[in-house]
Scaffold this active site. Structure first.
Site, mmCIF file in Angstrom:
data_model
loop_
_atom_site.group_PDB
_atom_site.id
_atom_site.type_symbol
_atom_site.label_atom_id
_atom_site.label_comp_id
_atom_site.label_asym_id
_atom_site.label_seq_id
_atom_site.Cartn_x
_atom_site.Cartn_y
_atom_site.Cartn_z
ATOM 1 N N LYS A 111 0.837 -1.202 0.000
ATOM 2 C CA LYS A 111 0.000 0.000 0.000
ATOM 3 C C LYS A 111 0.873 1.254 0.000
ATOM 4 O O LYS A 111 0.592 2.198 -0.727
ATOM 5 C CB LYS A 111 -0.978 -0.025 1.176
ATOM 6 C CG LYS A 111 -2.049 -1.073 0.928
ATOM 7 C CD LYS A 111 -3.318 -0.916 1.685
ATOM 8 C CE LYS A 111 -4.320 -1.940 1.141
ATOM 9 N NZ LYS A 111 -5.100 -2.625 2.147
ATOM 10 N N LYS A 190 -3.670 -9.123 -9.659
ATOM 11 C CA LYS A 190 -4.574 -9.744 -8.691
ATOM 12 C C LYS A 190 -5.886 -8.958 -8.620
ATOM 13 O O LYS A 190 -5.860 -7.727 -8.530
ATOM 14 C CB LYS A 190 -3.887 -9.717 -7.312
ATOM 15 C CG LYS A 190 -4.767 -10.239 -6.198
ATOM 16 C CD LYS A 190 -4.427 -9.679 -4.821
ATOM 17 C CE LYS A 190 -5.640 -9.809 -3.920
ATOM 18 N NZ LYS A 190 -5.620 -9.134 -2.669
ATOM 19 N N LYS A 193 -10.344 -5.164 -4.535
ATOM 20 C CA LYS A 193 -11.187 -3.965 -4.419
ATOM 21 C C LYS A 193 -10.343 -2.703 -4.499
ATOM 22 O O LYS A 193 -10.801 -1.665 -4.929
ATOM 23 C CB LYS A 193 -11.933 -3.974 -3.077
ATOM 24 C CG LYS A 193 -12.950 -5.060 -2.950
ATOM 25 C CD LYS A 193 -13.501 -5.102 -1.526
ATOM 26 C CE LYS A 193 -13.699 -6.504 -1.024
ATOM 27 N NZ LYS A 193 -12.827 -6.881 0.113
#
Ligand code: ADP
Ligand code: TRP
Length: 323
Positions: A111, A190, A193
């Site tokens: 992230k 991948k 969301k």
């Protein structure tokens, strides 16, 4: 009978990666195991900061699970924040975990590298997850490959706690289906969301069809063989049995296959697969009280188990000063 436990984030519409990687496997466990399953809305707070959105996603994730076959009479199913004891146990566990361990968590590092700024919640995400597992005595934890490292951390934390304070927690085993690769998104990465590349399990037909049509393909001409490592092959395979998959492989090797036709075919297959689940979902949307009551009962059952483990951990650590 094993206690099988796992959770899912309500951070957006649930998608095919969630379904094949976790939800369908969890649901099949309910027949012969003691299934504990929950919607991790505390975890979603690390990224979702809109009240209405989080509420809507949490409720929808619960409805999706029920529609896909989760039976509240055969399992313990709840929303994470209805059993807030996990927050206390997260604090207890945080005292035996080194900061270096959390800094090495790949989901946190990924992230950061994508420019998503990290709050303390995101950093301590694996601790809350360990707490989710240990506080309910989870023995087997079905997750996708991407959660492997979190499970290893949870095992380390349980072992360290037991060594330091005496046998308190069950050391869980991960359950990762190794025959099964990560479900790719429409862009080939991948499906997630957070990457805006998902195909939802439920949703508007036109919108979803468009998503299928946007699956990336290479530039192979119609008379050339097609690549069986492509996302379209991998996505199609999810709906096929072994023989059907072999047939598809053979079709990929023959000239004459058009990607556009293949995408239409795949969409039809997907739409048919979820038809009865869509009907059930509609029925549940008209019966929200049933859903809310089932979640309430699930939280009560989960809370009783959590209280036991938490009482043992508190006592083992020396918080029962009145003794
Ligand atoms: P997302 O990446 O979309 O936010 P989550 O992290 O909430 O998904 O994952 C919920 C569960 O679904 C986890 O067990 C995870 O391993 C599984 N999962 C998510 N995406 C995939 C995927 N693309 N393929 C296989 N399993 C997945
Ligand atoms: N981190 C998991 C995911 O993103 C969700 C999760 C939270 C979880 N708590 C859990 C999974 C406990 C298994 C067990 O998929």
């Amino acid at each position: 009978m094993k206690r099988v436990l796992s959770g899912i984030q309500p951070s957006g519409d649930l998608h095919l990666g969630n379904y094949f990687g976790m939800m369908s496997r969890m649901i099949s466990y309910q027949e012969k195991n003691d299934l504990f399953c929950f919607i991790v809305n505390y975890h979603a707070l690390t990224t979702v900061h809109e009240k209405d959105l989080l509420e809507k996603n949490t409720f929808q994730a619960a409805i999706d699970f029920f529609a896909l076959g989760l039976n509240p009479d055969k399992s313990t199913f709840w929303v994470q924040s209805d059993v807030p004891q996990v927050c206390e146990s997260t604090w207890l566990l945080s005292n035996i975990v080194n900061v270096g361990l959390l800094g090495r968590a790949t989901s946190y590092k990924d992230k950061l590298s994508k420019g998503i700024s990290a709050n303390v919640g995101l950093y301590s995400y694996p601790l809350l997850m360990a707490s989710d597992i240990l506080l309910f005595g989870g023995e087997l934890v079905p997750v996708g490959k991407d959660q492997k490292q979190h499970l290893e951390m949870t095992r380390d934390i349980a072992l360290r706690f037991n060594q330091t304070f005496g046998e308190t927690f069950v050391v869980p085993e991960p359950d990762i289906d190794s025959s099964f690769e990560l479900v790719p998104g429409v862009d080939g990465q991948k499906m997630s969301k957070s990457y805006n590349n998902t195909i939802p399990i439920f949703g508007d037909e036109k919108f979803i069809k468009k998503r299928f049509m946007s699956i990336v393909t290479d530039s192979a001409e119609i008379d050339e063989p097609k690549d069986i490592n492509s996302p379209i092959f991998q996505l199609y395979s999810l709906f096929l049995n072994k023989n059907e998959k072999k047939e598809l492989e053979a079709r990929f090797q023959q000239p004459g296959l058009r990607y556009g036709d293949l995408k239409n075919e795949l969409f039809e297959c997907y739409w048919e697969h979820f038809r009865s689940f869509r009907d059930e979902r509609q029925r549940l949307m008209d019966n929200k009280d049933y859903v809310l009551n089932s979640l309430r009962k699930g939280a009560q059952k989960a809370s009783e188990v959590a209280d036991q483990f938490l009482a043992n951990a508190r006592s083992a650590m020396g918080l029962n000063y009145r003794n």
